[in-house]
Write an enzyme that holds these catalytic residues in place. Structure first.
Site, PDB file in Angstrom:
ATOM      1  CD  GLU A 248     -32.147 -23.396  75.173  1.00 47.00           C
ATOM      2  OE1 GLU A 248     -32.469 -22.205  75.813  1.00 47.00           O
ATOM      3  OE2 GLU A 248     -32.222 -24.245  76.073  1.00 47.00           O
ATOM      4  NE  ARG A 252     -31.751 -19.461  76.108  1.00 46.61           N
ATOM      5  CZ  ARG A 252     -30.796 -19.716  76.831  1.00 46.61           C
ATOM      6  NH1 ARG A 252     -29.786 -19.079  77.124  1.00 46.61           N
ATOM      7  NH2 ARG A 252     -30.606 -20.801  77.483  1.00 46.61           N
ATOM      8  CG  ASP A 381     -37.745 -28.048  82.807  1.00 42.21           C
ATOM      9  OD1 ASP A 381     -38.016 -28.227  81.737  1.00 42.21           O
ATOM     10  OD2 ASP A 381     -36.713 -27.526  83.175  1.00 42.21           O
ATOM     11  CD  GLU A 516     -34.178 -22.646  86.696  1.00 42.27           C
ATOM     12  OE1 GLU A 516     -33.207 -22.559  87.371  1.00 42.27           O
ATOM     13  OE2 GLU A 516     -34.289 -22.565  85.419  1.00 42.27           O
TER      14      GLU A 516
END
Ligand code: DMJ
Length: 617
Positions: A248, A252, A381, A516
């Site tokens: 993360e 980010r 994913d 998404e």
């Protein structure tokens, strides 16, 4: 002979004749005789009664029961308070007949803004634990509802500059509103809690502010950008005794800083990127060199989660774009070497299925764990996304990455792709030890965009065909909901004779303002110039404004996309709403292909554009 006297009441006598063997047949004949003896009025009343029962109980009761029998008791506060028949509106407004009508009428499932007005959908208020939150009825409805409807109509027919400018302005309005909330109540903190007008901390590093930097730059919000830059330059410090998640904080923070450095040329952002990048490196000090999930950036220590020594496959394979770029910029190979080692190992591992990977990997022995479960959703994913994007970033030379990507897409087609009933929506399900589940996370909706990107960069044309089909499905996940916003997870019906394609379990009804679908819409529009994708994005933006906007500033995640009157806000604005969702909406509405050209940049999985490396050959 007199005809038998007609009765105006119904008498029911219990069956008491007949043998056990022919009992069923006898009961059938007896019922039929009784039925024939009734008057026409009596029969009509019974039929009407049965019909009304059917209407009242379907589909809410069946869905409610199914949710409970599946053992999925919702933790959502609203599920406790929700009336017994919460779906009445759905069955009337957005059930399968409407899907069919839309597919027939529009040929693409698009709901235009005009259609929504005709349907008279009420501009809602959000109620949350008794509070009533004005969703900016006066301002937004007037601005977006009327003038933008008109502009969208122009836009669709003519794509005039005027309408493009207005669409872009609508995204800027949304961004300003989100930013105002963050500024007023959460400045310098990780996430805004817009309803309680406060904030929440995850890493304590100003996550929303950093995630939003390049969005502000791209949207041309100079004033806001300058304020944020000052905070980064003067307040942001990574010398903190705090545990951060490697993935993360890489996508980010490191991704956000690198991207902002590239867009602005301001070396302050590069210095900050170097600082956080080097502080994350202890994560790779593991027996296997597969990184731990957590790092203490102040102490320089790293560890897996408390309950396991596993890391998530998507997490360890979706930090490569950022660390590779850091090496290129610093001329220090340690970052690239560390993440390349992960890819090298994952490439060789046993336990894949036609290029599909399991969801967990052990940091001690470097092997996949929890094998036999395959998904394109959570925990796997972005592995697939980063195979393609690393190949693009590196100038399309790293054949192994490409081979793994192409093989995985074939694996998806072979093992995970199915069509729903009755409308034949193509979807990506999951596989557990050979058992197919028609479950699809909203997270999977990154896939149409990634497939389209691959086709743009020369991969087979059928990748684009699949992208188009999946794009339609992802949009249906929005418009088939009462709020026009997608839930977190859907289940598709596959058996013939199903009356609707998509079911949603009680626990899956939340929407976290995820990007998404609009991300994929952006790619689809860039590559096809088909305006329907802009229309779809416009509808989604309208619905975010209608159901998630908080009048005092900010947007909120909601618990229930299936009840426009009771969305049950979660009181949280995720950083990716500013970092990704609004950025992709803005780029979707822009007709300028040079605005973050997809031949020059590749977006990381948090929508931070990083340059495609110039060819040295
Ligand atoms: C983001 O942090 C990234 O897009 C990630 O790849 C998936 N989850 C969120 C958005 O949904």
């Amino acid at each position: 002979m007199h005809p038998p006297s007609r009765k105006d009441y119904i008498s029911i006598s219990l069956a008491g004749q007949g043998t056990y063997n022919n009992g069923k047949q006898w009961r059938r004949q007896s019922c039929w005789r009784k039925w024939k003896q009734l008057s026409r009025l009596q029969r009509s009343l019974i039929l009407l009664f049965l019909f009304m029962c059917g209407i009242a109980s379907y589909p809410a009761v069946t869905e409610h029961l199914r949710g409970l029998t599946d053992g999925e008791r919702s933790t959502e506060s609203n599920s406790v308070l929700r009336p017994i028949f919460p779906q009445k509106k759905l069955s009337n407004k957005r059930g399968p007949p409407i899907l069919q009508n839309r597919l027939q009428k529009k040929g693409n499932g698009t709901v235009t803004v005009e259609e929504k007005k005709e349907k008279g959908e009420a501009e809602g208020v959000i109620s949350w634990r008794g509070a009533v939150v004005d969703t900016d009825k006066d301002t937004e409805e007037a601005k977006d509802g009327e003038s933008k409807d008109h502009l969208l109509a122009n836009h669709k027919s003519g794509s005039s500059n005027q309408s493009e400018a207005s669409l872009l302005e609508a995204v800027k309005d949304a961004f300003r509103h989100a930013w105002q909330g963050y500024k007023d109540f959460a400045w310098g903190h990780d996430e805004l809690r817009p309803l309680s007008k406060s904030y929440s901390e995850w890493f304590g590093l100003g996550l929303t502010l950093i995630d939003a930097l390049d969005t502000m730059w791209i949207l041309g919000l100079k004033e806001e950008f300058e304020e944020a830059r000052t905070w980064v330059a003067t307040e942001l410090t990574f010398n903190k005794n705090v545990d951060v998640n490697l993935f993360e904080s890489t996508i980010r923070i490191l991704g956000g800083l690198l991207s902002t450095y590239h867009l602005t040329g301001d070396t302050m952002f590069l210095d900050k990127a170097k600082d956080i990048g080097s502080r994350l490196m202890p994560a790779f000090n593991t027996p296997s060199k597969i990184p731990y999930s957590d790092v203490n950036i102040g102490k320089g220590t790293a560890h897996p989660p408390r309950w396991t020594s596993d890391s998530t496959v998507a997490e360890v394979t979706s930090i490569q774009l950022e660390f590779r770029e850091l090496s290129r910029l610093t001329q220090d190979p340690q970052y690239q070497d560390a993440v390349a080692e992960v890819m090298k190992q994952v490439h060789k591992l046993d336990g894949k299925l036609d290029g599909l990977v399991p969801m967990f990997i052990n940091t001690n022995n470097g092997q996949f764990t929890h094998q036999g479960i395959f998904t394109l959703g959570a925990r796997a994913d972005s592995y697939y996304e980063y195979l393609l994007k690393q190949w693009i970033q590196g100038g399309k030379k790293e054949d192994q990455l490409l081979e793994d990507y192409v093989q995985a897409i074939e694996g998806v087609k072979k093992n995970l792709l199915q069509k729903s009933s009755p409308n034949g929506l193509t979807f990506v399900g999951e596989l557990s030890h050979g058992q197919f589940s028609p479950k699809m996370d909203h997270l999977v909706c990154f896939l149409p965009g990634t497939l389209a990107l691959g086709a743009h960069h020369g991969l087979p044309a059928d990748h684009m065909d699949l992208a188009k089909q999946l794009m339609e499905t992802c949009y249906q996940m929005y418009i088939q909901m009462e709020t026009g916003l997608s839930p977190e997870i859907v289940h598709f019906n596959m058996h013939e004779g199903s009356i609707r394609d998509i079911d949603v379990k009680l626990a899956d009804r939340h929407n976290l303002l995820r990007p998404e679908t609009v991300e994929s819409l952006f790619y689809m529009y860039r590559f096809t110039k088909d305006h329907k994708y802009q229309d779809w994005g416009w509808n989604i933006l309208q619905n975010f404004n209608k159901y998630t906007k908080v009048s005092s500033g900010g947007y909120t995640s909601i618990n229930n996309v299936r009840d426009p009157d009771y969305t049950s806000p979660r009181d949280k604005m995720e950083s990716f709403f500013l970092g990704e969702t609004l950025k992709y909406l803005y780029l979707l509405f822009s007709d300028d292909p040079s605005l973050i050209s997809l031949d020059e940049y590749v977006f990381n999985t948090e929508a931070h554009p990083l340059p495609i490396w110039p060819s040295t050959a």
